[in-house]
Design an enzyme around this catalytic site. Structure first.
Site, PDB file in Angstrom:
ATOM      1  N   HIS A 182       0.815  -1.220   0.000  1.00  0.00           N
ATOM      2  CA  HIS A 182       0.000   0.000   0.000  1.00  0.00           C
ATOM      3  C   HIS A 182       0.847   1.268   0.000  1.00  0.00           C
ATOM      4  CE1 HIS A 182       0.464  -0.072   4.422  1.00  0.00           C
ATOM      5  NE2 HIS A 182       0.186   1.211   4.382  1.00  0.00           N
ATOM      6  N   LYS A 186       0.607   5.574  -2.024  1.00  0.00           N
ATOM      7  CA  LYS A 186       0.658   6.887  -1.371  1.00  0.00           C
ATOM      8  C   LYS A 186       1.087   7.948  -2.382  1.00  0.00           C
ATOM      9  CE  LYS A 186       1.747   5.037   3.224  1.00  0.00           C
ATOM     10  NZ  LYS A 186       0.748   5.420   4.214  1.00  0.00           N
ATOM     11  N   ASP A 239       7.721  -7.386   8.410  1.00  0.00           N
ATOM     12  CA  ASP A 239       6.486  -6.600   8.325  1.00  0.00           C
ATOM     13  C   ASP A 239       6.684  -5.287   7.561  1.00  0.00           C
ATOM     14  OD1 ASP A 239       3.741  -6.141   9.023  1.00  0.00           O
ATOM     15  OD2 ASP A 239       4.390  -4.713  10.545  1.00  0.00           O
ATOM     16  N   HIS A 244       7.683  -2.284   2.451  1.00  0.00           N
ATOM     17  CA  HIS A 244       7.559  -0.823   2.364  1.00  0.00           C
ATOM     18  C   HIS A 244       8.917  -0.112   2.267  1.00  0.00           C
ATOM     19  CE1 HIS A 244       3.567  -1.934   3.331  1.00  0.00           C
ATOM     20  NE2 HIS A 244       3.657  -1.875   4.631  1.00  0.00           N
ATOM     21  N   LYS A 344       7.933   0.341  15.849  1.00  0.00           N
ATOM     22  CA  LYS A 344       6.654   0.616  16.527  1.00  0.00           C
ATOM     23  C   LYS A 344       6.958   1.455  17.766  1.00  0.00           C
ATOM     24  CE  LYS A 344       4.002  -2.332  14.172  1.00  0.00           C
ATOM     25  NZ  LYS A 344       3.032  -1.808  13.218  1.00  0.00           N
TER      26      LYS A 344
END
Ligand code: BG6
Length: 492
Positions: A182, A186, A239, A244, A344
């Site tokens: 995804h 952007k 992840d 990404h 995170k």
């Protein structure tokens, strides 16, 4: 085929959304399709057929999304009449995905519409990818105009990704497979391409002779929340980095493609992935940092550490933070470090790319900071989208003192309209059949091929994550990784 970059209305379509009651569908996909509907971009004859296990009918589903999707559409962008129209496109079918009966039912719904775009969007657990592909094929639902779209994670390593890709290939050809990252949807990621290949200004500077280093940060302020079960098996490397972060790196570093044709772009991207200097064994240990957050505090209050999360095992050694010093072995980039980091529960939500240019070769002026912060291009993707260029100017006054200032470009000021969410662009591209912003099989494979040895080195050399306090920018070792070369992470 319509121009995928234009705002024109799509051709008629059936968008079959597996996992229609799931979090991604309710939070992102259905709102994205609603926004595109409001822009008049969806063909009148375009249906969204949601599939899940819940025992609902279409009316029941429409009334459910009326609250659950509606809450993800800001009031200022909501119109009741558009919503009512949009809801008429949405249908629901409860299906048990593991038996053929449900697919036969779906077949009846799709009958007579073989000539239009037919999308199977798999917003489901990856363990279901193979079953769904096999069953839609068995039920004879795959037409020439069919496409399948999949969410990550695509495997846990190179072998398991290959296995999934083989299963997909039994049902669909590569030109029908849309692997989603995804981040590629952007606006600023697409703007990176525009910046580099729509302007003559940057190309002569975009190379090792002019650039000293590149930094890419994807910092998140949230922790793993209720996703601990999944996350603990995954970790930040799989992840965020495999997909990404590497996609951002590749778009920054690729050679100019000959056109915007999907394969022309992806042919250049894969060359960068293949040119990444392998990080193996002790090389991987030295050039990476693993971190795990411990309890900390934000202005809004205290947050528990990763190990205190109920969905995470007490002795977990999964990383919630990674920093990597990468290099690209090519004429353009040899010797230029690409520093990557993501985590995170960092200080704030921030996605930023910093291009640090080299210092002037011979300084004839004095500067307040001794030319310690040479020209910088700062491309921010989140929270706001902006591009800033740091240059030196003469400060007003009677002496010749230079001072760094920013040339600022904030996309909100320039365009003054609602910023599209990534899935809007991606859904439209899938309907139109444009694969430019989707990962080709060889890209996924090359990304895993670079990632796997890092994980293997961590295991072999027993590299456990260093702890960092939630609300900070990661463990001290991440600063040491970059400061040993006389550099520091960019701070605003
Ligand atoms: C997802 C990861 O792919 O990206 C999540 O699985 C992460 O862990 C998310 O939170 C971040 O996306 P964004 O668009 O909020 O930066």
């Amino acid at each position: 085929m319509k121009n995928p970059n234009s705002a024109e209305t799509t051709n008629p379509f059936d968008f079959v959304l597996f996992g229609g009651t799931g979090d991604l569908s309710l939070r992102k996909l259905l709102p994205a399709l609603y926004f595109r509907h409001c822009e008049g971009q969806l063909a009148d004859d375009g249906r969204i057929i949601c599939i899940a296990r819940s025992d609902l009918d279409t009316e029941g589903f429409r009334s459910m999304i009326n609250t659950k999707v509606r809450q993800h559409i800001p009031d200022e962008h909501f119109s009741q009449s558009s919503w009512d129209e949009f809801a008429q496109r949405v249908f629901y079918m409860p299906i048990d995905l593991s038996t053929i009966d449900g697919y036969d039912e779906l077949g009846k719904m799709l009958e007579g519409r073989e000539d239009i775009a037919r999308i199977f969007y798999l917003s489901v657990a990856p363990t279901l990818f193979a079953t769904i592909c096999e069953k839609v094929r068995e039920a004879g639902l795959i037409t020439e105009q069919s496409r399948v779209a999949l969410e990550k994670p695509l495997g846990r390593d190179q072998d398991s990704a290959n296995e999934i890709n083989d299963q997909l290939a039994e049902a669909f050809s590569e030109s029908q497979i849309f692997r989603i990252d995804h981040y590629l949807g952007k606006e600023t990621v697409q703007n990176l391409l525009a910046l580099r290949f729509g302007n003559a200004l940057f190309e002569p500077l975009w190379r090792r002779e002019r650039i000293s280093d590149v930094q890419i940060t994807i910092a998140e302020s949230l922790g793993v929340g209720t996703r601990g079960g999944f996350y603990d098996q995954t970790g930040a490397l799989r992840d965020m980095v495999q997909n990404h972060l590497l996609q951002l790196l590749v778009i920054l570093a690729m050679e100019p493609p000959v056109s915007v044709d999907p394969d022309a772009v992806r042919d250049e991207k894969i060359k960068v992935l293949r040119a990444l200097k392998p990080l193996v064994g002790l090389d991987a240990v030295e050039n990476t940092v693993r971190g795990q957050y411990k309890a900390g505090a934000y202005a809004s209050g205290a947050v528990p550490g990763y190990l205190e999360n109920e969905t995470v095992p007490d002795d977990s050694t999964t990383e919630t933070f990674v920093a990597i010093r990468a290099e690209i072995e090519s004429w353009r980039w040899a010797g230029v470090p690409f520093y990557l980091r993501t985590g995170k529960h960092m200080e704030s939500k921030l996605t930023e790319i910093i291009i640090n240019f080299r210092k002037v070769p011979h300084s004839i002026y004095e500067t307040a900071d001794g030319f310690n912060t040479p020209n910088q291009l700062v491309i921010r993707l989140q929270p706001e989208e902006s591009i800033r260029m740091r240059i030196y100017v003469k400060a007003w006054g009677d002496d010749m003192q230079l001072q760094p200032v920013h040339l600022n470009m904030d996309f909100n000021d320039v365009f003054q309209k609602r910023q599209m969410i990534a899935y809007e662009r991606l859904c439209i591209d899938i309907i139109r059949g444009n694969q430019t912003l989707f990962m080709r099989r060889d890209e996924v494979d090359a990304a895993w091929a670079w990632i796997d040895p890092i994980r293997e080195a961590w295991e072999k050399h027993n590299v456990v994550p260093k702890s960092y306090t939630a609300g900070t920018m990661g463990p001290a070792a991440a600063n040491a990784l970059i400061s040993k070369e006389g550099r520091k992470w960019y701070e605003d």
